[in-house]
Design a protein around this motif. Structure first.
Motif, PDB file in Angstrom:
ATOM      1  N   LYS A 146       0.834  -1.199   0.000  1.00  0.00           N
ATOM      2  CA  LYS A 146       0.000   0.000   0.000  1.00  0.00           C
ATOM      3  C   LYS A 146       0.875   1.258   0.000  1.00  0.00           C
ATOM      4  N   VAL A 147       1.941   1.231   0.797  1.00  0.00           N
ATOM      5  CA  VAL A 147       2.857   2.374   0.838  1.00  0.00           C
ATOM      6  C   VAL A 147       3.511   2.546  -0.533  1.00  0.00           C
ATOM      7  N   MET A 148       4.004   1.441  -1.096  1.00  0.00           N
ATOM      8  CA  MET A 148       4.671   1.496  -2.401  1.00  0.00           C
ATOM      9  C   MET A 148       3.712   2.018  -3.479  1.00  0.00           C
ATOM     10  N   CYS A 149       2.454   1.596  -3.405  1.00  0.00           N
ATOM     11  CA  CYS A 149       1.480   1.982  -4.434  1.00  0.00           C
ATOM     12  C   CYS A 149       1.043   3.447  -4.333  1.00  0.00           C
ATOM     13  N   LEU A 150       1.465   4.150  -3.293  1.00  0.00           N
ATOM     14  CA  LEU A 150       1.246   5.595  -3.260  1.00  0.00           C
ATOM     15  C   LEU A 150       2.117   6.280  -4.306  1.00  0.00           C
ATOM     16  N   PHE A 151       3.206   5.617  -4.692  1.00  0.00           N
ATOM     17  CA  PHE A 151       4.170   6.214  -5.616  1.00  0.00           C
ATOM     18  C   PHE A 151       4.183   5.554  -6.986  1.00  0.00           C
ATOM     19  N   MET A 152       3.660   4.336  -7.102  1.00  0.00           N
ATOM     20  CA  MET A 152       3.531   3.668  -8.399  1.00  0.00           C
ATOM     21  C   MET A 152       2.363   2.696  -8.321  1.00  0.00           C
ATOM     22  N   SER A 153       1.632   2.581  -9.424  1.00  0.00           N
ATOM     23  CA  SER A 153       0.418   1.762  -9.391  1.00  0.00           C
ATOM     24  C   SER A 153       0.687   0.325  -9.837  1.00  0.00           C
ATOM     25  N   MET A 154      -0.115  -0.584  -9.301  1.00  0.00           N
ATOM     26  CA  MET A 154      -0.037  -1.986  -9.706  1.00  0.00           C
ATOM     27  C   MET A 154      -0.328  -2.098 -11.203  1.00  0.00           C
TER      28      MET A 154
END
Length: 178
Positions: A146-154
């Motif tokens: 979730k943290v990572m997806c704040l900066f890049m989307s799945m």
């Protein structure tokens, strides 16, 4: 001054962590392509795990990837394990559902770079003289994702690989022996 910078940095990190906590856990990535081959031919590319090397985009990222097969060659219970470089990681996929020329459902168990489980589905629908194939992956994002997806989307991380895979599947299915 240094103290103010540290406090501001801590505040930014805290905001990111709080915002991530409220992000949706579920994700879906899907891509479709039309292939000039019958649903049965396209279905065979997915349902028979021996065909995956013809089109799987992750196999192309690591030609030295070690692959093992368990269970039947095709259909429910067939599985494909892989160990590869840092781009492909390690894991296992298992066919959990198979409806001839219609659908293949898979469970993906990732071991590296991080442990996770997702589901993938391929659906095959007649379209004119060809087949529309849709590749969908669904899963739940753990807090670090979730943290990572704040900066890049799945969608951006996986969608491009789906597009490459479908393009290669198109070539493989259209060139398969009749």
């Amino acid at each position: 001054m240094f103290k103010k910078i540290l406090i501001a940095l801590a505040a930014v990190i805290a905001v990111i962590l709080v915002v991530a906590a409220f992000q949706p856990a579920d994700f879906t990535v899907a891509r479709s392509a039309t292939i000039d081959a019958s649903p049965a031919k396209v279905f065979a590319q997915v349902n028979d795990l021996g065909n995956w090397n013809n089109w799987d985009p992750w196999a192309k990222m690591d030609p030295a990837m070690k692959v093992t097969f368990e269970g039947p060659a095709a259909g429910i219970g067939a599985s494909y394990g892989w160990v590869g470089n840092s781009k492909v990681g390690e894991g296992k996929l298992t066919i959990t559902g198979s409806k001839p020329a219609s659908e293949v459902a898979l469970r993906l168990d990732f071991e590296k770079p991080m442990k996770d489980t997702c589901n993938a589905d391929f659906t095959f629908k007649p379209e004119g003289k060809g087949t529309q194939v849709t590749w969908t992956m669904t899963g739940k994002k753990a807090y670090p994702a979730k943290v990572m997806c704040l900066f890049m989307s799945m969608d951006k991380m996986i969608g491009g690989q789906f597009e490459k895979g479908l393009a290669d599947m198109k070539t493989a299915a259209e060139n398969a022996k009749k």
